[in-house]
Design a protein around this motif. Structure first.
Motif: not given
Lengths: 115, 114
Positions: A32, A34, A49, A51, A100-103, A105, B31, B48, B96, B103
């Motif tokens: 994913y 961004f 974004k 996807i 948790g959809n962590m990104l 950078f 989140n 987080f 979430l 974000q």
């Protein structure tokens, strides 16, 4: 582990010319991707974004980005730069493997558009 | 529009102080994230949270703790501030859901530790 590289600290372009800000990524699983922009003394603003689907993604303020799976790249582009596009740009990657959809950078690229 | 509000834009504290940075979001996001931003290093994730009272360490949690007592509020705590914690701190939130949620960021708190 996932990572993002923005190989240029700064990109200079003349107003009216096309611009490209480069981003390459590494991730396990489907990415994913961004792009964010940051103006002085402000937080990051979401631009666009990727996807799934069409490799060319269109976003805010006339920006677009092209996903290239074989080159693991997601370069940001704009056909005609404006002075007001001058800002700090961040590429980010996430994956379906992240809770948790962590990104993650990249280090950021400063875009300078000169009149 | 999503609104993520950080309580202070600029903050100056002294070494050894306990420092609280507050963040509130109004979009019912599950989140919430705390990052620090330093020149040339991009954004680095400190902590987080994906639910009330839940927290997970990010890449650089040392010297920090967090609190999430309500869904809309996520606090970052510097237990004993040190000069190397001088930085820009950014809070973000997102839904979430199946991946790919952008974000949304607050305007940041520029913290100086003297």
């Amino acid at each position: 582990a996932q990572s993002v590289a923005q190989p240029e600290d700064q990109v200079n372009v003349a107003e009216g010319n096309p611009l490209t800000v480069k981003c390459t990524y590494s991730v396990s699983g489907n990415p994913y991707l961004f792009w964010y922009v940051q103006y002085p003394n402000r937080g990051l603003q979401f631009l666009l974004k990727y996807i799934t689907g069409d490799n060319l993604v269109k976003g805010s303020y006339g920006f677009e980005a092209e996903f290239n799976k074989s080159q693991t790249s997601f370069h940001l582009k704009k056909p005609s730069a404006l002075v007001s596009d001058s800002a700090l740009y961040f590429c980010a990657v996430g994956s379906g493997n992240n809770a948790g959809n962590m990104l993650t950078f990249g280090g950021g690229t400063r875009l300078m558009v000169k009149p | 529009d999503v609104k993520v509000t950080q309580s202070s834009r600029y903050l100056v504290k002294r070494t050894g102080e306990k420092v609280f940075l507050e963040c509130v979001q109004d979009m019912d996001h599950e989140n919430m994230f705390w990052y620090r931003q330093d020149p040339g290093l991009g954004l680095r994730l400190i902590y987080f949270s994906y639910d009330v009272k839940m927290k997970e360490k990010g890449d650089i949690p040392e010297g920090y703790s967090v609190s999430r007592e309500k869904k809309e509020r996520f606090s970052l705590i510097l237990e004993s501030a040190s000069t190397n914690q001088t930085s820009m701190y950014l809070c973000a939130s997102s839904f979430l859901r199946q991946g790919g949620q952008p974000q949304h960021f607050g305007d940041g708190t520029r913290l100086s530790i003297l």
